[in-house]
Design a protein around this motif. Structure first.
Motif, PDB file in Angstrom:
ATOM      1  N   ARG A 115       3.489  -3.721  -7.061  1.00  0.00           N
ATOM      2  CA  ARG A 115       2.756  -3.096  -6.079  1.00  0.00           C
ATOM      3  C   ARG A 115       1.856  -4.192  -5.348  1.00  0.00           C
ATOM      4  NH1 ARG A 115       1.785   2.262  -5.152  1.00  0.00           N
ATOM      5  NH2 ARG A 115       2.470   2.816  -7.091  1.00  0.00           N
ATOM      6  N   GLU A 116       1.882  -4.094  -4.038  1.00  0.00           N
ATOM      7  CA  GLU A 116       0.652  -4.701  -3.093  1.00  0.00           C
ATOM      8  C   GLU A 116       0.980  -6.272  -3.845  1.00  0.00           C
ATOM      9  OE1 GLU A 116      -2.580  -2.266  -3.863  1.00  0.00           O
ATOM     10  OE2 GLU A 116      -1.767  -0.862  -2.344  1.00  0.00           O
ATOM     11  N   GLU A 191       0.045   8.942 -18.707  1.00  0.00           N
ATOM     12  CA  GLU A 191      -0.146   8.900 -17.182  1.00  0.00           C
ATOM     13  C   GLU A 191      -1.418   9.221 -16.788  1.00  0.00           C
ATOM     14  OE1 GLU A 191       3.160  11.068 -16.163  1.00  0.00           O
ATOM     15  OE2 GLU A 191       4.566   9.459 -16.420  1.00  0.00           O
ATOM     16  N   LYS A 192      -2.475   9.546 -17.662  1.00  0.00           N
ATOM     17  CA  LYS A 192      -3.599  10.246 -17.259  1.00  0.00           C
ATOM     18  C   LYS A 192      -3.621  11.425 -16.338  1.00  0.00           C
ATOM     19  CE  LYS A 192      -5.940   5.812 -17.103  1.00  0.00           C
ATOM     20  NZ  LYS A 192      -4.789   4.882 -17.081  1.00  0.00           N
ATOM     21  N   PHE A 289     -11.086  -1.414 -12.068  1.00  0.00           N
ATOM     22  CA  PHE A 289     -10.073  -1.599 -12.917  1.00  0.00           C
ATOM     23  C   PHE A 289     -10.971  -2.251 -14.254  1.00  0.00           C
ATOM     24  CE2 PHE A 289      -8.400  -2.571  -9.228  1.00  0.00           C
ATOM     25  CZ  PHE A 289      -6.885  -1.765  -9.051  1.00  0.00           C
TER      26      PHE A 289
ATOM     27  N   THR B  60      -5.122   5.593  -3.034  1.00  0.00           N
ATOM     28  CA  THR B  60      -5.186   4.068  -3.220  1.00  0.00           C
ATOM     29  C   THR B  60      -6.829   3.665  -3.108  1.00  0.00           C
ATOM     30  OG1 THR B  60      -3.493   4.137  -1.572  1.00  0.00           O
ATOM     31  CG2 THR B  60      -4.615   2.059  -1.892  1.00  0.00           C
ATOM     32  N   GLU B  80       2.796   7.665  -4.532  1.00  0.00           N
ATOM     33  CA  GLU B  80       2.193   6.574  -4.776  1.00  0.00           C
ATOM     34  C   GLU B  80       2.029   6.037  -6.339  1.00  0.00           C
ATOM     35  OE1 GLU B  80       0.013   4.642  -2.153  1.00  0.00           O
ATOM     36  OE2 GLU B  80       1.538   5.541  -1.099  1.00  0.00           O
ATOM     37  N   GLU B  81       2.042   6.786  -7.143  1.00  0.00           N
ATOM     38  CA  GLU B  81       1.907   6.728  -8.509  1.00  0.00           C
ATOM     39  C   GLU B  81       0.817   5.408  -8.776  1.00  0.00           C
ATOM     40  OE1 GLU B  81       5.911   5.075  -9.228  1.00  0.00           O
ATOM     41  OE2 GLU B  81       6.877   6.745 -10.086  1.00  0.00           O
ATOM     42  N   ARG B  82      -0.418   5.977  -8.520  1.00  0.00           N
ATOM     43  CA  ARG B  82      -1.362   5.324  -8.825  1.00  0.00           C
ATOM     44  C   ARG B  82      -2.192   5.604 -10.050  1.00  0.00           C
ATOM     45  NH1 ARG B  82      -2.193   1.282  -4.956  1.00  0.00           N
ATOM     46  NH2 ARG B  82      -0.892   2.085  -3.233  1.00  0.00           N
ATOM     47  N   ASP B  83      -2.833   4.508 -10.511  1.00  0.00           N
ATOM     48  CA  ASP B  83      -3.266   4.599 -11.891  1.00  0.00           C
ATOM     49  C   ASP B  83      -4.717   5.219 -11.704  1.00  0.00           C
ATOM     50  OD1 ASP B  83      -3.684   4.405 -14.435  1.00  0.00           O
ATOM     51  OD2 ASP B  83      -4.464   2.107 -14.368  1.00  0.00           O
ATOM     52  N   VAL B  84      -4.399   6.601 -11.716  1.00  0.00           N
ATOM     53  CA  VAL B  84      -5.961   7.487 -11.864  1.00  0.00           C
ATOM     54  C   VAL B  84      -5.604   8.724 -12.611  1.00  0.00           C
ATOM     55  CG1 VAL B  84      -6.464   6.772  -9.262  1.00  0.00           C
ATOM     56  CG2 VAL B  84      -5.085   8.761  -9.671  1.00  0.00           C
ATOM     57  N   LYS B 120       9.917   7.275  -2.276  1.00  0.00           N
ATOM     58  CA  LYS B 120      10.068   7.220  -3.736  1.00  0.00           C
ATOM     59  C   LYS B 120      10.551   8.514  -4.324  1.00  0.00           C
ATOM     60  CE  LYS B 120       7.045   3.478  -5.390  1.00  0.00           C
ATOM     61  NZ  LYS B 120       5.637   3.490  -5.824  1.00  0.00           N
TER      62      LYS B 120
END
Lengths: 390, 223
Positions: A115-116, A191-192, A289, B60, B80-84, B120
């Motif tokens: 990603r990015e 996955e939180k 992070f 994001t 988006e499958e963001r890590d949150v 996605k």
């Protein structure tokens, strides 16, 4: 593919220019010095390893590995982290005698980013591995060393969140047994996704009490008081053991005097499948992070020796971000000389060096724009022509 | 913000409902909140800062720590499958993701095409059905795609179904329910635990009350 510009680098690869290098170097040496003082010895391992050995044993996702082929057709990987190579070295060479080993490293690791694309694909990790000692004192020492290192690096505001792999595992085992439901909950935790976790728990055919116990897991985050709360919802011995270990760890941390930096979170589960006991993450206030993580692991067994270890790894780039944009004081001096007074200039430079001061010797005829050049220095001395001027 | 929370809010449809929810939870938000065109709004008396982002970008901002918490649709989280952390189902702005197309049509055998804002989600959905389709990513007015023959199907969010109907499209399959969620940055979740726990508790109370215990048997003491 479009034609590359001549100045381009592969995605995620970065140059470190002098000013950043200097900052990085200071942080690195402060931390390394602390590690050495605590008796940890630095080692280096190769950047390339076999995919079949280190690549497979590493917990980093396959898709994140940089792979290439050697002449014999073996698949190689650029090391994605340092723990696995060190486990390999420890198992094959260092563990011949059955004694505790304290190792440290600072090395670049490589992870392809999906990603990015601009996220760093190569970054420096500095960390330790304390091998072949299964005591809580060992876990405590690693966490205390982590805290000392960060303090020495100049970071004031940070937190270490400690959890234990065994707790959630045993809680699920006890209430759900080993089946798909455990896998579902584990996945949601990883996955939180607490919403999904709660909905799943509610949909299970369980007593209200068991549902409550599963839901309480999500609240077990905070100071040491969460440990006694945790004890009240777990019934089997292995699960209790996990909490007793954390309580003992807390006492160790307190004896170091570091309790203000440590909190507990029993919902932490890691993608690192080799963790077997306590595990932790480190956070700094202004970075989104984690700046580092660690825990107790059994990875060395994959390389054929029965030993566990505890370690941590800090990401230097994120640590620098956490330390903020403090610009370093420029202490570089410049001596300009012309041919006639060259010898005098060299003598003066030697004097600077012997006092441990940084100095640049510059032939005045080699500089086209003197104004711009002198701005780079904290001070200048001109030894030119017949007489000197400051 | 060091001593308080930065909340990323989605502009548009969800915004008003989210503001209403926060007000019900006892947060005193100024009146101009609703009309302002500012992108950052500070509410010092509550120790809150709001940033207004496009709904697709909320996760994001939160992942990178630009905001501590955010309100985002489940559709955005899936895409988006963001890590949150996804801490709370706020149960507002209900809609669902669905497959739609012109009535009585089949997917093209040779080149099945699906137009969507959610590449996605669409890809994962059709892969689960055992179908490999070509995904065409569009940024809006997705309904246009089947009408002019760009795609056989679309994957989009449906709330009332009016847009589909007015354009002569029908729904084929429902993919997933969507409501807004409270999401939290993993570092903030730990470093600002006191603020976040309070926000969650207050919102949780309103959400449970609104649902009147009818929709789900969620226990209010267990967020």
């Amino acid at each position: 593919m479009s034609r590359l510009f001549m100045f381009e680098k592969p995605l995620g690869m970065r140059d470190t220019l002098p000013e950043l290098y200097e900052k990085k170097d200071r942080v690195r040496s402060n931390i390394a010095e602390t590690m050495k003082l605590w008796g940890y010895q630095f080692i280096e391992t190769p950047a390339l390893e076999y995919f079949e050995t280190v690549g497979e044993a590493s917990a980093i996702d396959d898709a994140q590995l940089f792979k290439l082929l050697d002449k014999e057709g073996h698949t190689l990987v650029l090391r994605p982290e340092m723990t696995t190579p060190i486990a390999r070295v420890a198992a094959s060479k260092l563990l011949k005698e059955d004694i505790p080993i304290r190792l440290a490293y600072s090395a670049n690791v490589f992870r392809a980013q999906e990603r990015e694309g601009g996220r760093p694909a190569e970054f420096e990790q500095i960390g330790v591995e304390y091998i072949n000692d299964s005591t809580i004192s060992c876990d405590g020492e690693v966490i205390a060393l982590l805290i000392s290192s960060l303090k020495k690096a100049g970071l004031d505001e940070f937190q270490v969140s400690v959890g234990h792999v065994g707790f959630a595992q045993e809680l699920f085992m006890q209430i759900l047994g080993t089946n798909g439901r455990t896998t579902t909950l584990r996945k949601f935790l990883y996955e939180k996704n607490y919403v999904g976790y709660r909905e799943s728990v509610q949909s299970f055919d369980l007593s209200m009490i068991d549902k409550q116990r599963l839901l309480k897991l999500l609240q077990l985050r905070g100071g040491e008081e969460v440990l006694s709360k945790a004890l009240s919802i777990i019934e089997n011995d292995k699960g209790k053991q996990a909490i007793l270990e954390l309580q003992e760890l807390w006492r160790v941390i307190k004896d170091y005097g570091f309790e203000e930096y440590v909190k507990f979170d029993l919902s932490i589960v890691s993608h690192m499948s080799y963790y077997t006991g306590i595990l932790f993450e480190v956070y700094a206030g202004n970075v989104g992070f984690p700046i580092g993580n660690g825990g107790r692991y059994s990875l060395i067994e994959k390389f054929g020796k029965k030993a566990t270890a505890t370690g941590f790894a800090l990401r230097l780039d994120r640590l620098l971000e956490a330390l903020g944009g403090k610009t370093l004081e420029n202490e570089m001096h410049c001596i300009f000389f012309s041919q006639e007074r060259r010898k005098e200039a060299f003598g003066l430079a030697q004097q600077f060096h012997s006092e441990g001061k940084k100095v640049v010797l510059q032939d005045i005829t080699g500089v086209k724009d003197l104004d711009k050049f002198t701005k780079k220095f904290a001070g200048t001395t001109f030894l030119i022509g017949g007489r000197d001027s400051e | 913000m060091k001593n308080g929370l930065t909340i990323a809010m989605p502009k548009g449809r969800i915004f008003e409902e989210a503001v209403e929810l926060l007000r019900k939870a006892g947060y005193k938000l100024p009146q101009e909140f609703d009309e302002s065109r500012k992108l950052i709004i500070d509410v010092p008396e509550e120790n809150l800062r709001f940033i207004l982002a496009k709904p697709m970008d909320v996760a994001t901002y939160v992942e990178h720590g630009g905001a501590d918490v955010g309100i985002a649709g489940k559709d955005v989280l899936l895409e988006e499958e963001r890590d949150v952390y996804e801490l709370l189902d706020l149960n507002i702005s209900y809609c669902y993701l669905a497959v739609a197309g012109l009535p009585d049509t089949e997917m093209n055998d040779v080149a099945p095409r699906v137009a969507t804002k959610y590449p996605k989600v669409a890809e994962a959905y059709f892969r689960e059905q055992g179908e490999q389709v070509e995904i065409i990513t569009l940024n809006g007015s997705i309904e246009l795609a089947p009408l002019i023959g760009l795609a056989d199907r679309i994957v989009d969010i449906v709330s009332t179904g009016r847009t589909l109907k007015e354009n002569g499209l029908v729904e084929y399959e429902k993919i997933e329910d969507v409501t807004s969620r409270l999401i939290v940055n993993p570092v903030s979740y730990r470093m600002k635990d006191v603020f976040i726990d309070e926000l969650v508790a207050r919102l949780q109370e309103v959400v449970s009350y609104e649902m009147g215990g009818l929709l789900k048997n969620e226990n209010p003491t267990s967020y």
